[in-house]
Design an enzyme around this catalytic site. Sequence first.
Site, PDB file in Angstrom:
ATOM      1  N   TYR A 137      67.999   5.238  -7.388  1.00  0.00           N
ATOM      2  CA  TYR A 137      68.782   6.473  -7.430  1.00  0.00           C
ATOM      3  C   TYR A 137      70.261   6.213  -7.720  1.00  0.00           C
ATOM      4  O   TYR A 137      70.975   7.098  -8.172  1.00  0.00           O
ATOM      5  CB  TYR A 137      68.664   7.244  -6.112  1.00  0.00           C
ATOM      6  CG  TYR A 137      67.320   7.884  -5.885  1.00  0.00           C
ATOM      7  CD1 TYR A 137      66.303   7.796  -6.825  1.00  0.00           C
ATOM      8  CD2 TYR A 137      67.063   8.590  -4.723  1.00  0.00           C
ATOM      9  CE1 TYR A 137      65.073   8.375  -6.615  1.00  0.00           C
ATOM     10  CE2 TYR A 137      65.825   9.179  -4.501  1.00  0.00           C
ATOM     11  CZ  TYR A 137      64.839   9.065  -5.450  1.00  0.00           C
ATOM     12  OH  TYR A 137      63.629   9.645  -5.232  1.00  0.00           O
ATOM     13  N   LYS A 192      56.272  -2.141  -3.355  1.00  0.00           N
ATOM     14  CA  LYS A 192      55.362  -2.295  -4.495  1.00  0.00           C
ATOM     15  C   LYS A 192      55.545  -3.724  -4.995  1.00  0.00           C
ATOM     16  O   LYS A 192      55.886  -3.981  -6.164  1.00  0.00           O
ATOM     17  CB  LYS A 192      55.711  -1.230  -5.558  1.00  0.00           C
ATOM     18  CG  LYS A 192      54.745  -1.144  -6.706  1.00  0.00           C
ATOM     19  CD  LYS A 192      53.423  -0.474  -6.373  1.00  0.00           C
ATOM     20  CE  LYS A 192      52.504  -0.466  -7.577  1.00  0.00           C
ATOM     21  NZ  LYS A 192      51.135  -0.018  -7.260  1.00  0.00           N
ATOM     22  N   ASP A 224      51.387   2.956  -3.165  1.00  0.00           N
ATOM     23  CA  ASP A 224      50.272   3.821  -3.586  1.00  0.00           C
ATOM     24  C   ASP A 224      49.221   3.898  -2.495  1.00  0.00           C
ATOM     25  O   ASP A 224      48.670   4.970  -2.209  1.00  0.00           O
ATOM     26  CB  ASP A 224      49.688   3.350  -4.931  1.00  0.00           C
ATOM     27  CG  ASP A 224      49.549   1.840  -5.041  1.00  0.00           C
ATOM     28  OD1 ASP A 224      49.997   1.119  -4.125  1.00  0.00           O
ATOM     29  OD2 ASP A 224      48.986   1.382  -6.047  1.00  0.00           O
ATOM     30  N   ASP A 248      61.607   8.882  -0.258  1.00  0.00           N
ATOM     31  CA  ASP A 248      61.778  10.284  -0.649  1.00  0.00           C
ATOM     32  C   ASP A 248      60.410  10.951  -0.741  1.00  0.00           C
ATOM     33  O   ASP A 248      60.159  12.018  -0.171  1.00  0.00           O
ATOM     34  CB  ASP A 248      62.506  10.329  -2.002  1.00  0.00           C
ATOM     35  CG  ASP A 248      62.884  11.725  -2.438  1.00  0.00           C
ATOM     36  OD1 ASP A 248      62.634  12.681  -1.677  1.00  0.00           O
ATOM     37  OD2 ASP A 248      63.440  11.867  -3.546  1.00  0.00           O
ATOM     38  N   ASP A 252      58.347  13.412   2.350  1.00  0.00           N
ATOM     39  CA  ASP A 252      57.916  14.779   2.059  1.00  0.00           C
ATOM     40  C   ASP A 252      56.402  14.932   2.245  1.00  0.00           C
ATOM     41  O   ASP A 252      55.920  15.947   2.752  1.00  0.00           O
ATOM     42  CB  ASP A 252      58.294  15.182   0.619  1.00  0.00           C
ATOM     43  CG  ASP A 252      59.722  15.697   0.518  1.00  0.00           C
ATOM     44  OD1 ASP A 252      60.477  15.546   1.503  1.00  0.00           O
ATOM     45  OD2 ASP A 252      60.088  16.242  -0.537  1.00  0.00           O
TER      46      ASP A 252
HETATM   47 MG    MG Z   1      62.665  14.875  -1.320  1.00  0.00          MG
END
Ligand code: MG
Length: 358
Positions: A137, A192, A224, A248, A252
């Site tokens: 990010y 990962k 995953d 992130d 969620d």
């Molecule tokens: Mg989010």
Amino acid sequence: MTKKIAILPGDGIGPEITEQAARVLQALKLDIDMTTAPVGGAAYEQHGHPLPDSTLELAKNADAILFGAVGDWKYDSLPRELRPEQAILGLRKALGLFANLRPAILYPQLANASSLKPEIVAGLDILIIRELTGDIYFGQPRGVRELPDGPFKGERQGFDTMHYAESEIRRIAHVGFQAAAKRQGRLCSVDKANVLETSQFWRDIVIDVAREYPEVELSHMYVDNAAMQLVRAPKAFDVIVTGNLFGDILSDEAAMLTGSIGMLPSASLNASNQGLYEPSHGSAPDIAGQNIANPLATILSAAMLLRYSLNLPDEADRVERAVQKVLEQGLRTADIHEEGTRKVGTREMGDAVLQALA
Ligand code: MG
Ligand code: NAI
């Protein structure tokens, strides 16, 4: 010494829900000083900026920040730097808030809210710790470039860069181990590492930090697989620690396991345990100003504030028990209401929590 709390209500339902959480903090009769300041769209209206200097200074000088939510469709046409969401990014940056703690708890009384079978989720209590200031990010270089060679020669290419410095991994790993030590003692680091160099390095450093926490059981999982296990057997986790991008998405996903966005608190901490505490949901402009928003995510965020920034675990427990009690009494705001329970408004829910504290 008096502890300073900055209350930043923000937009939409922000003012209604932070008001209830502030009442709860006030009722504990602690040596705290609470000061309110505008943020987000509300601050833009008053000061022409979503994070005015006066608000930023107040936040910097506070031991903790209780944040409502920011944002409204009416600011969509503003330039990016003036949009309400910039206030959160600005606060994260100015305070160095690198650790995002998101519990996903499913209270037994709300087991029907989840779309998963009760036997899979009832009693769920996991904590996801997301690194918040690094990763793809923020990595440089990034942008759009023209490719000089290769199979896509001459084409434009969008690109970002994933990287983590050793100290960034170490500090978030410590947060993970310390949180796990206070809970069931199990930490799962998600990466990962089978394809990403950054992830292999992450894994090596986490293993190194683990030597300082022999009491915590460390495991590793590819992201995953973690996404699958969160819906297959989420109760198998205790604490998950992961990078910004994976965190992130997984946080969620974990929030949705509970089905009650109005119930989920969050904390963002820096190295000196100064923190910003906010509900996981947004400003819900669709229900703002109607006294129907659920204030419990914000009240539970205030409990996290007591636990992590003020180091008052007993008071935090007290607030969490009070929330549990009002749910046992059958009180529900509209978002979690079901047959056989009593529908109450934002303020009435706050009143009930205050009563349950006594
Ligand atoms: Mg989010
Ligand atoms: P949202 O979380 O605000 O709302 C999603 C849905 O959940 C809506 O139907 C809303 O009514 C409901 N909801 C949310 N919180 C609730 C509560 N406490 N009680 C009852 N119902 C609740 O997400 P949405 O609609 O995507 O975004 C609305 C605004 O919030 C946008 O401007 C967005 O940018 C902003 N936002 C701000 C965040 C923050 O301040 N940290 C985080 C996420 C979104």
